[in-house]
Write a protein that holds these residues in place. Sequence first.
Motif, PDB file in Angstrom:
ATOM      1  N   THR A 129       0.822  -1.207   0.000  1.00  0.00           N
ATOM      2  CA  THR A 129       0.000   0.000   0.000  1.00  0.00           C
ATOM      3  C   THR A 129       0.857   1.258   0.000  1.00  0.00           C
ATOM      4  OG1 THR A 129      -1.768  -1.178   1.176  1.00  0.00           O
ATOM      5  CG2 THR A 129      -1.810   1.235   1.239  1.00  0.00           C
ATOM      6  N   GLU A 130       1.915   1.274   0.803  1.00  0.00           N
ATOM      7  CA  GLU A 130       2.787   2.449   0.862  1.00  0.00           C
ATOM      8  C   GLU A 130       3.454   2.710  -0.480  1.00  0.00           C
ATOM      9  OE1 GLU A 130       6.764   3.018   3.166  1.00  0.00           O
ATOM     10  OE2 GLU A 130       5.153   3.639   4.505  1.00  0.00           O
ATOM     11  N   ALA A 131       3.690   1.654  -1.243  1.00  0.00           N
ATOM     12  CA  ALA A 131       4.294   1.807  -2.570  1.00  0.00           C
ATOM     13  C   ALA A 131       3.282   2.268  -3.619  1.00  0.00           C
ATOM     14  CB  ALA A 131       4.937   0.494  -3.005  1.00  0.00           C
ATOM     15  N   GLY A 132       2.031   2.440  -3.199  1.00  0.00           N
ATOM     16  CA  GLY A 132       1.010   2.945  -4.104  1.00  0.00           C
ATOM     17  C   GLY A 132       0.202   1.888  -4.811  1.00  0.00           C
ATOM     18  N   HIS A 133       0.279   0.636  -4.330  1.00  0.00           N
ATOM     19  CA  HIS A 133      -0.438  -0.465  -4.987  1.00  0.00           C
ATOM     20  C   HIS A 133      -1.469  -1.047  -4.020  1.00  0.00           C
ATOM     21  CE1 HIS A 133       2.805   0.027  -7.797  1.00  0.00           C
ATOM     22  NE2 HIS A 133       3.696  -0.438  -6.947  1.00  0.00           N
ATOM     23  N   ARG A 134      -2.567  -0.358  -3.839  1.00  0.00           N
ATOM     24  CA  ARG A 134      -3.589  -0.808  -2.894  1.00  0.00           C
ATOM     25  C   ARG A 134      -4.256  -2.085  -3.419  1.00  0.00           C
ATOM     26  NH1 ARG A 134      -4.689   3.080   0.873  1.00  0.00           N
ATOM     27  NH2 ARG A 134      -6.637   2.023   1.423  1.00  0.00           N
ATOM     28  N   PRO A 135      -4.465  -3.088  -2.543  1.00  0.00           N
ATOM     29  CA  PRO A 135      -5.023  -4.360  -3.008  1.00  0.00           C
ATOM     30  C   PRO A 135      -6.546  -4.379  -3.137  1.00  0.00           C
ATOM     31  CG  PRO A 135      -4.453  -4.510  -0.695  1.00  0.00           C
ATOM     32  CD  PRO A 135      -3.993  -3.148  -1.149  1.00  0.00           C
ATOM     33  N   GLU A 136      -7.236  -3.351  -2.638  1.00  0.00           N
ATOM     34  CA  GLU A 136      -8.700  -3.353  -2.696  1.00  0.00           C
ATOM     35  C   GLU A 136      -9.203  -3.485  -4.129  1.00  0.00           C
ATOM     36  OE1 GLU A 136      -7.802  -0.550   0.823  1.00  0.00           O
ATOM     37  OE2 GLU A 136      -6.861  -1.147  -1.067  1.00  0.00           O
ATOM     38  N   GLY A 137     -10.103  -4.443  -4.313  1.00  0.00           N
ATOM     39  CA  GLY A 137     -10.735  -4.629  -5.604  1.00  0.00           C
ATOM     40  C   GLY A 137      -9.859  -5.246  -6.668  1.00  0.00           C
ATOM     41  N   LYS A 138      -8.636  -5.637  -6.313  1.00  0.00           N
ATOM     42  CA  LYS A 138      -7.691  -6.152  -7.305  1.00  0.00           C
ATOM     43  C   LYS A 138      -7.791  -7.669  -7.453  1.00  0.00           C
ATOM     44  CE  LYS A 138      -5.600  -2.215  -8.252  1.00  0.00           C
ATOM     45  NZ  LYS A 138      -6.261  -1.311  -7.308  1.00  0.00           N
ATOM     46  N   ARG A 139      -7.410  -8.130  -8.642  1.00  0.00           N
ATOM     47  CA  ARG A 139      -7.272  -9.571  -8.904  1.00  0.00           C
ATOM     48  C   ARG A 139      -5.799  -9.928  -8.693  1.00  0.00           C
ATOM     49  NH1 ARG A 139      -9.785  -8.914 -14.788  1.00  0.00           N
ATOM     50  NH2 ARG A 139      -8.305  -7.196 -14.566  1.00  0.00           N
ATOM     51  N   ILE A 140      -5.551 -10.859  -7.798  1.00  0.00           N
ATOM     52  CA  ILE A 140      -4.182 -11.151  -7.374  1.00  0.00           C
ATOM     53  C   ILE A 140      -3.889 -12.635  -7.533  1.00  0.00           C
ATOM     54  CG2 ILE A 140      -2.543 -11.023  -5.454  1.00  0.00           C
ATOM     55  CD1 ILE A 140      -4.211  -8.733  -4.328  1.00  0.00           C
ATOM     56  N   VAL A 141      -2.706 -12.938  -8.064  1.00  0.00           N
ATOM     57  CA  VAL A 141      -2.220 -14.316  -8.133  1.00  0.00           C
ATOM     58  C   VAL A 141      -1.057 -14.437  -7.160  1.00  0.00           C
ATOM     59  CG1 VAL A 141      -1.131 -16.091  -9.548  1.00  0.00           C
ATOM     60  CG2 VAL A 141      -2.956 -14.669 -10.518  1.00  0.00           C
ATOM     61  N   LEU A 142      -1.146 -15.400  -6.272  1.00  0.00           N
ATOM     62  CA  LEU A 142      -0.135 -15.614  -5.238  1.00  0.00           C
ATOM     63  C   LEU A 142       0.489 -16.985  -5.418  1.00  0.00           C
ATOM     64  CD1 LEU A 142       1.237 -14.819  -2.523  1.00  0.00           C
ATOM     65  CD2 LEU A 142      -0.770 -15.745  -1.367  1.00  0.00           C
ATOM     66  N   MET A 143       1.803 -17.005  -5.639  1.00  0.00           N
ATOM     67  CA  MET A 143       2.532 -18.257  -5.805  1.00  0.00           C
ATOM     68  C   MET A 143       3.113 -18.677  -4.457  1.00  0.00           C
ATOM     69  SD  MET A 143       2.013 -18.485  -9.021  1.00  0.00           S
ATOM     70  CE  MET A 143       3.048 -19.898  -9.460  1.00  0.00           C
ATOM     71  N   GLY A 144       2.684 -19.821  -3.949  1.00  0.00           N
ATOM     72  CA  GLY A 144       3.211 -20.341  -2.696  1.00  0.00           C
ATOM     73  C   GLY A 144       2.191 -20.311  -1.586  1.00  0.00           C
ATOM     74  N   ALA A 145       1.923 -21.483  -0.987  1.00  0.00           N
ATOM     75  CA  ALA A 145       0.952 -21.597   0.101  1.00  0.00           C
ATOM     76  C   ALA A 145       1.627 -22.016   1.400  1.00  0.00           C
ATOM     77  CB  ALA A 145      -0.151 -22.605  -0.271  1.00  0.00           C
ATOM     78  N   GLY A 146       2.922 -21.683   1.533  1.00  0.00           N
ATOM     79  CA  GLY A 146       3.633 -21.981   2.768  1.00  0.00           C
ATOM     80  C   GLY A 146       3.332 -20.950   3.835  1.00  0.00           C
ATOM     81  N   GLY A 147       4.246 -20.792   4.799  1.00  0.00           N
ATOM     82  CA  GLY A 147       4.002 -19.904   5.915  1.00  0.00           C
ATOM     83  C   GLY A 147       3.786 -18.462   5.506  1.00  0.00           C
ATOM     84  N   ALA A 148       4.718 -17.902   4.723  1.00  0.00           N
ATOM     85  CA  ALA A 148       4.576 -16.510   4.293  1.00  0.00           C
ATOM     86  C   ALA A 148       3.392 -16.356   3.352  1.00  0.00           C
ATOM     87  CB  ALA A 148       5.862 -16.037   3.621  1.00  0.00           C
ATOM     88  N   GLY A 149       3.255 -17.258   2.394  1.00  0.00           N
ATOM     89  CA  GLY A 149       2.155 -17.172   1.440  1.00  0.00           C
ATOM     90  C   GLY A 149       0.798 -17.238   2.109  1.00  0.00           C
ATOM     91  N   SER A 150       0.653 -18.102   3.114  1.00  0.00           N
ATOM     92  CA  SER A 150      -0.619 -18.234   3.821  1.00  0.00           C
ATOM     93  C   SER A 150      -0.982 -16.937   4.537  1.00  0.00           C
ATOM     94  CB  SER A 150      -0.531 -19.376   4.838  1.00  0.00           C
ATOM     95  OG  SER A 150      -0.308 -20.614   4.187  1.00  0.00           O
ATOM     96  N   ALA A 151       0.000 -16.337   5.207  1.00  0.00           N
ATOM     97  CA  ALA A 151      -0.250 -15.089   5.929  1.00  0.00           C
ATOM     98  C   ALA A 151      -0.580 -13.955   4.965  1.00  0.00           C
ATOM     99  CB  ALA A 151       0.961 -14.730   6.774  1.00  0.00           C
ATOM    100  N   ILE A 152       0.139 -13.879   3.856  1.00  0.00           N
ATOM    101  CA  ILE A 152      -0.117 -12.839   2.867  1.00  0.00           C
ATOM    102  C   ILE A 152      -1.495 -13.019   2.252  1.00  0.00           C
ATOM    103  CG2 ILE A 152       0.601 -11.972   0.602  1.00  0.00           C
ATOM    104  CD1 ILE A 152       3.504 -12.570   1.507  1.00  0.00           C
ATOM    105  N   ALA A 153      -1.882 -14.266   1.984  1.00  0.00           N
ATOM    106  CA  ALA A 153      -3.205 -14.536   1.421  1.00  0.00           C
ATOM    107  C   ALA A 153      -4.308 -14.007   2.324  1.00  0.00           C
ATOM    108  CB  ALA A 153      -3.378 -16.040   1.195  1.00  0.00           C
ATOM    109  N   ALA A 154      -4.221 -14.312   3.619  1.00  0.00           N
ATOM    110  CA  ALA A 154      -5.237 -13.848   4.568  1.00  0.00           C
ATOM    111  C   ALA A 154      -5.258 -12.326   4.638  1.00  0.00           C
ATOM    112  CB  ALA A 154      -4.968 -14.447   5.939  1.00  0.00           C
ATOM    113  N   ALA A 155      -4.085 -11.703   4.651  1.00  0.00           N
ATOM    114  CA  ALA A 155      -4.018 -10.246   4.763  1.00  0.00           C
ATOM    115  C   ALA A 155      -4.556  -9.560   3.509  1.00  0.00           C
ATOM    116  CB  ALA A 155      -2.587  -9.806   5.043  1.00  0.00           C
ATOM    117  N   LEU A 156      -4.293 -10.119   2.336  1.00  0.00           N
ATOM    118  CA  LEU A 156      -4.797  -9.532   1.099  1.00  0.00           C
ATOM    119  C   LEU A 156      -6.320  -9.585   1.050  1.00  0.00           C
ATOM    120  CD1 LEU A 156      -2.208 -10.930  -1.472  1.00  0.00           C
ATOM    121  CD2 LEU A 156      -2.540  -8.526  -0.864  1.00  0.00           C
ATOM    122  N   LEU A 157      -6.887 -10.691   1.489  1.00  0.00           N
ATOM    123  CA  LEU A 157      -8.346 -10.806   1.516  1.00  0.00           C
ATOM    124  C   LEU A 157      -8.935  -9.854   2.551  1.00  0.00           C
ATOM    125  CD1 LEU A 157      -8.707 -14.667   1.137  1.00  0.00           C
ATOM    126  CD2 LEU A 157      -9.328 -12.930  -0.554  1.00  0.00           C
ATOM    127  N   ALA A 158      -8.302  -9.761   3.704  1.00  0.00           N
ATOM    128  CA  ALA A 158      -8.769  -8.836   4.733  1.00  0.00           C
ATOM    129  C   ALA A 158      -8.696  -7.390   4.247  1.00  0.00           C
ATOM    130  CB  ALA A 158      -7.951  -9.006   6.010  1.00  0.00           C
TER     131      ALA A 158
END
Length: 279
Positions: A129-158
Amino acid sequence: MEPEAPYVSAPTQISGRTRLYAVLGDPVEQVRAPSLLNPLFARLGIDAVLIPVHVEPDGFAEVFRGLTRMKNLDGILVTIPHKAAALRLADEVSPAAAAAGAVNALRREPDGRWRGENFDGVGFVRGLTEAGHRPEGKRIVLMGAGGAGSAIAAALLAAGSAQLTLCDPDTARLGALVARLDEHWPGRARGEAAPAFELADIVVNATPLGMRADDPQPLPLRALAPLCVVADVIMKPRDTALLKAATALGHPILHGAHMLDHQIDLYRGFFRLDDPTGP
Protein backbone atom coordinates in the motif's frame (compact mmCIF):
# COMPACT_ATOMS: atom_id res chain seq x y z
CA MET A 1 18.98 1.40 -4.73
CA GLU A 2 18.61 1.15 -0.95
CA PRO A 3 21.66 -0.33 0.79
CA GLU A 4 21.07 -3.29 3.06
CA ALA A 5 21.16 -2.40 6.74
CA PRO A 6 24.52 -3.36 8.26
CA TYR A 7 24.59 -6.09 10.87
CA VAL A 8 24.77 -4.46 14.29
CA SER A 9 25.16 -6.52 17.45
CA ALA A 10 23.49 -5.16 20.57
CA PRO A 11 24.16 -4.76 23.37
CA THR A 12 27.92 -4.27 23.02
CA GLN A 13 28.45 -5.79 26.47
CA ILE A 14 26.56 -9.05 26.96
CA SER A 15 26.16 -10.01 30.59
CA GLY A 16 24.33 -12.57 32.68
CA ARG A 17 21.33 -10.21 32.68
CA THR A 18 21.06 -9.97 28.87
CA ARG A 19 17.69 -11.19 27.57
CA LEU A 20 17.72 -13.43 24.50
CA TYR A 21 15.70 -13.60 21.31
CA ALA A 22 16.24 -16.09 18.47
CA VAL A 23 15.28 -16.28 14.80
CA LEU A 24 14.97 -19.86 13.50
CA GLY A 25 15.24 -20.84 9.86
CA ASP A 26 16.73 -23.12 7.23
CA PRO A 27 18.72 -21.34 5.87
CA VAL A 28 19.32 -18.26 8.04
CA GLU A 29 22.04 -16.44 6.07
CA GLN A 30 19.39 -14.29 4.41
CA VAL A 31 17.57 -13.11 7.54
CA ARG A 32 17.55 -9.36 8.18
CA ALA A 33 15.86 -9.41 11.59
CA PRO A 34 19.13 -9.23 13.60
CA SER A 35 20.27 -6.13 11.67
CA LEU A 36 16.95 -4.43 12.43
CA LEU A 37 16.01 -5.55 15.93
CA ASN A 38 19.44 -5.42 17.55
CA PRO A 39 19.84 -1.70 16.73
CA LEU A 40 16.30 -1.19 18.04
CA PHE A 41 17.25 -2.83 21.35
CA ALA A 42 20.25 -0.48 21.52
CA ARG A 43 18.18 2.64 20.75
CA LEU A 44 15.63 1.71 23.42
CA GLY A 45 18.33 0.91 25.97
CA ILE A 46 17.16 -2.70 26.29
CA ASP A 47 19.72 -5.27 27.45
CA ALA A 48 18.80 -7.89 24.84
CA VAL A 49 20.19 -9.54 21.72
CA LEU A 50 18.64 -11.42 18.79
CA ILE A 51 20.68 -14.31 17.37
CA PRO A 52 20.15 -16.47 14.25
CA VAL A 53 19.65 -20.21 14.77
CA HIS A 54 20.05 -22.54 11.78
CA VAL A 55 17.91 -25.63 12.27
CA GLU A 56 16.68 -28.13 9.67
CA PRO A 57 13.05 -29.30 9.67
CA ASP A 58 13.74 -32.68 11.29
CA GLY A 59 15.29 -30.95 14.30
CA PHE A 60 12.96 -27.97 14.57
CA ALA A 61 10.59 -29.31 17.24
CA GLU A 62 13.46 -30.42 19.44
CA VAL A 63 15.31 -27.11 19.13
CA PHE A 64 12.12 -25.10 19.64
CA ARG A 65 11.19 -26.95 22.81
CA GLY A 66 14.74 -26.59 24.11
CA LEU A 67 14.76 -22.85 23.50
CA THR A 68 11.42 -22.33 25.21
CA ARG A 69 12.83 -24.01 28.33
CA MET A 70 15.46 -21.25 28.58
CA LYS A 71 14.35 -18.82 31.30
CA ASN A 72 16.19 -15.85 29.77
CA LEU A 73 14.66 -16.28 26.30
CA ASP A 74 11.75 -13.87 25.75
CA GLY A 75 10.94 -14.22 22.07
CA ILE A 76 11.30 -16.31 18.94
CA LEU A 77 11.04 -15.28 15.29
CA VAL A 78 10.46 -17.97 12.68
CA THR A 79 11.30 -17.96 8.98
CA ILE A 80 11.24 -20.52 6.18
CA PRO A 81 10.38 -23.38 6.32
CA HIS A 82 9.23 -23.58 9.95
CA LYS A 83 6.20 -21.27 10.24
CA ALA A 84 3.52 -23.96 10.05
CA ALA A 85 5.42 -26.20 12.48
CA ALA A 86 5.78 -23.28 14.90
CA LEU A 87 2.01 -22.81 14.95
CA ARG A 88 1.54 -26.41 16.04
CA LEU A 89 4.06 -25.97 18.86
CA ALA A 90 2.68 -22.69 20.23
CA ASP A 91 0.53 -22.81 23.35
CA GLU A 92 -1.92 -20.32 21.83
CA VAL A 93 -2.14 -18.32 18.60
CA SER A 94 -3.96 -15.24 17.36
CA PRO A 95 -6.98 -15.50 15.02
CA ALA A 96 -4.84 -14.09 12.18
CA ALA A 97 -2.19 -16.78 12.70
CA ALA A 98 -4.85 -19.48 12.88
CA ALA A 99 -6.36 -18.32 9.57
CA ALA A 100 -2.92 -18.33 7.97
CA GLY A 101 -1.99 -21.68 9.51
CA ALA A 102 1.44 -20.32 10.43
CA VAL A 103 3.24 -18.06 12.90
CA ASN A 104 6.39 -16.00 12.49
CA ALA A 105 6.71 -14.57 16.01
CA LEU A 106 6.22 -16.02 19.48
CA ARG A 107 6.54 -14.39 22.88
CA ARG A 108 6.74 -15.76 26.39
CA GLU A 109 3.72 -14.72 28.45
CA PRO A 110 4.01 -13.93 32.17
CA ASP A 111 2.58 -17.38 33.00
CA GLY A 112 5.26 -19.09 30.85
CA ARG A 113 2.98 -19.93 27.92
CA TRP A 114 4.12 -19.12 24.38
CA ARG A 115 1.77 -17.05 22.20
CA GLY A 116 2.17 -17.09 18.43
CA GLU A 117 1.36 -14.31 15.97
CA ASN A 118 1.90 -13.78 12.25
CA PHE A 119 2.98 -10.38 10.93
CA ASP A 120 4.07 -11.43 7.44
CA GLY A 121 0.72 -10.65 5.88
CA VAL A 122 0.05 -7.25 7.40
CA GLY A 123 3.69 -6.27 6.85
CA PHE A 124 3.42 -7.19 3.18
CA VAL A 125 0.14 -5.35 2.69
CA ARG A 126 1.48 -2.22 4.40
CA GLY A 127 4.52 -2.27 2.11
CA LEU A 128 2.36 -2.82 -0.96
CA THR A 129 0.00 0.00 0.00
CA GLU A 130 2.79 2.45 0.86
CA ALA A 131 4.29 1.81 -2.57
CA GLY A 132 1.01 2.94 -4.10
CA HIS A 133 -0.44 -0.46 -4.99
CA ARG A 134 -3.59 -0.81 -2.89
CA PRO A 135 -5.02 -4.36 -3.01
CA GLU A 136 -8.70 -3.35 -2.70
CA GLY A 137 -10.73 -4.63 -5.60
CA LYS A 138 -7.69 -6.15 -7.31
CA ARG A 139 -7.27 -9.57 -8.90
CA ILE A 140 -4.18 -11.15 -7.37
CA VAL A 141 -2.22 -14.32 -8.13
CA LEU A 142 -0.14 -15.61 -5.24
CA MET A 143 2.53 -18.26 -5.80
CA GLY A 144 3.21 -20.34 -2.70
CA ALA A 145 0.95 -21.60 0.10
CA GLY A 146 3.63 -21.98 2.77
CA GLY A 147 4.00 -19.90 5.92
CA ALA A 148 4.58 -16.51 4.29
CA GLY A 149 2.16 -17.17 1.44
CA SER A 150 -0.62 -18.23 3.82
CA ALA A 151 -0.25 -15.09 5.93
CA ILE A 152 -0.12 -12.84 2.87
CA ALA A 153 -3.21 -14.54 1.42
CA ALA A 154 -5.24 -13.85 4.57
CA ALA A 155 -4.02 -10.25 4.76
CA LEU A 156 -4.80 -9.53 1.10
CA LEU A 157 -8.35 -10.81 1.52
CA ALA A 158 -8.77 -8.84 4.73
CA ALA A 159 -7.56 -5.75 2.84
CA GLY A 160 -10.31 -6.17 0.25
CA SER A 161 -8.78 -7.91 -2.75
CA ALA A 162 -11.59 -8.94 -5.09
CA GLN A 163 -10.22 -12.32 -6.16
CA LEU A 164 -7.20 -14.23 -4.93
CA THR A 165 -5.85 -17.16 -6.92
CA LEU A 166 -3.29 -19.36 -5.18
CA CYS A 167 -0.86 -21.80 -6.75
CA ASP A 168 1.34 -24.37 -4.99
CA PRO A 169 2.63 -27.80 -6.09
CA ASP A 170 1.64 -29.23 -2.69
CA THR A 171 -2.05 -29.73 -3.47
CA ALA A 172 -2.92 -30.89 0.05
CA ARG A 173 -1.39 -27.77 1.59
CA LEU A 174 -3.04 -25.59 -1.04
CA GLY A 175 -6.44 -27.15 -0.46
CA ALA A 176 -6.17 -26.73 3.30
CA LEU A 177 -5.29 -23.05 2.94
CA VAL A 178 -8.16 -22.34 0.54
CA ALA A 179 -10.55 -24.07 2.94
CA ARG A 180 -9.34 -21.94 5.88
CA LEU A 181 -9.62 -18.75 3.85
CA ASP A 182 -13.09 -19.69 2.64
CA GLU A 183 -14.31 -19.83 6.25
CA HIS A 184 -13.53 -16.12 6.63
CA TRP A 185 -13.91 -14.81 3.06
CA PRO A 186 -16.31 -17.15 1.22
CA GLY A 187 -15.81 -17.48 -2.51
CA ARG A 188 -12.92 -15.00 -2.82
CA ALA A 189 -9.99 -17.44 -2.80
CA ARG A 190 -9.34 -20.38 -5.07
CA GLY A 191 -6.50 -22.73 -5.83
CA GLU A 192 -5.43 -23.37 -9.41
CA ALA A 193 -2.56 -25.23 -11.02
CA ALA A 194 -2.56 -22.86 -14.01
CA PRO A 195 -3.74 -19.39 -12.93
CA ALA A 196 -4.91 -16.81 -15.47
CA PHE A 197 -1.81 -14.64 -15.15
CA GLU A 198 -2.93 -12.38 -17.99
CA LEU A 199 -5.90 -11.18 -15.87
CA ALA A 200 -3.91 -10.38 -12.73
CA ASP A 201 -3.45 -6.86 -11.40
CA ILE A 202 -0.81 -8.04 -8.91
CA VAL A 203 1.31 -11.20 -8.78
CA VAL A 204 3.25 -12.25 -5.70
CA ASN A 205 6.10 -14.73 -5.37
CA ALA A 206 5.85 -16.21 -1.88
CA THR A 207 7.99 -19.25 -2.72
CA PRO A 208 11.73 -19.73 -2.00
CA LEU A 209 12.45 -19.62 -5.75
CA GLY A 210 14.91 -16.82 -6.35
CA MET A 211 17.10 -17.25 -3.28
CA ARG A 212 19.66 -19.12 -5.38
CA ALA A 213 21.11 -18.00 -8.69
CA ASP A 214 20.13 -21.23 -10.46
CA ASP A 215 16.46 -21.21 -9.36
CA PRO A 216 13.85 -21.22 -12.13
CA GLN A 217 11.45 -18.31 -12.43
CA PRO A 218 8.41 -18.84 -10.17
CA LEU A 219 5.93 -17.44 -12.72
CA PRO A 220 5.73 -16.62 -16.46
CA LEU A 221 6.35 -12.89 -16.74
CA ARG A 222 5.58 -12.82 -20.47
CA ALA A 223 1.97 -13.78 -19.68
CA LEU A 224 1.33 -10.71 -17.51
CA ALA A 225 -0.57 -7.60 -18.50
CA PRO A 226 1.75 -4.57 -19.04
CA LEU A 227 0.88 -2.74 -15.79
CA CYS A 228 0.70 -5.81 -13.55
CA VAL A 229 2.60 -5.29 -10.28
CA VAL A 230 5.24 -7.96 -9.55
CA ALA A 231 6.08 -8.50 -5.87
CA ASP A 232 8.64 -10.82 -4.29
CA VAL A 233 8.95 -11.78 -0.62
CA ILE A 234 12.60 -12.86 -0.91
CA MET A 235 14.88 -10.44 0.91
CA LYS A 236 18.30 -11.66 -0.16
CA PRO A 237 19.20 -11.06 -2.89
CA ARG A 238 17.26 -7.80 -2.84
CA ASP A 239 16.95 -7.72 -6.62
CA THR A 240 15.92 -11.26 -7.43
CA ALA A 241 16.01 -12.60 -10.96
CA LEU A 242 12.21 -12.24 -11.02
CA LEU A 243 12.31 -8.55 -10.10
CA LYS A 244 15.17 -7.82 -12.51
CA ALA A 245 13.27 -9.44 -15.37
CA ALA A 246 10.01 -7.70 -14.39
CA THR A 247 11.77 -4.32 -14.33
CA ALA A 248 13.24 -4.98 -17.78
CA LEU A 249 9.71 -5.61 -19.06
CA GLY A 250 8.41 -2.39 -17.52
CA HIS A 251 6.40 -3.82 -14.64
CA PRO A 252 6.08 -1.99 -11.31
CA ILE A 253 7.86 -4.09 -8.64
CA LEU A 254 7.91 -4.51 -4.86
CA HIS A 255 11.01 -5.78 -3.06
CA GLY A 256 10.81 -8.36 -0.28
CA ALA A 257 12.46 -6.07 2.27
CA HIS A 258 9.27 -4.02 2.54
CA MET A 259 7.50 -6.95 4.19
CA LEU A 260 9.97 -7.02 7.08
CA ASP A 261 10.56 -3.27 7.33
CA HIS A 262 6.88 -2.75 8.09
CA GLN A 263 6.91 -5.44 10.77
CA ILE A 264 9.43 -3.74 13.07
CA ASP A 265 6.85 -1.58 14.83
CA LEU A 266 4.57 -4.61 15.08
CA TYR A 267 7.36 -6.60 16.75
CA ARG A 268 8.02 -3.68 19.07
CA GLY A 269 4.44 -3.81 20.33
CA PHE A 270 4.16 -7.60 20.33
CA PHE A 271 7.30 -8.09 22.40
CA ARG A 272 6.31 -5.17 24.68
CA LEU A 273 9.64 -3.45 24.11
CA ASP A 274 8.23 -0.10 25.26
CA ASP A 275 7.05 -1.60 28.56
CA PRO A 276 9.63 -0.69 31.22
CA THR A 277 8.61 -3.73 33.27
CA GLY A 278 9.79 -6.01 30.47
CA PRO A 279 8.05 -9.00 28.78
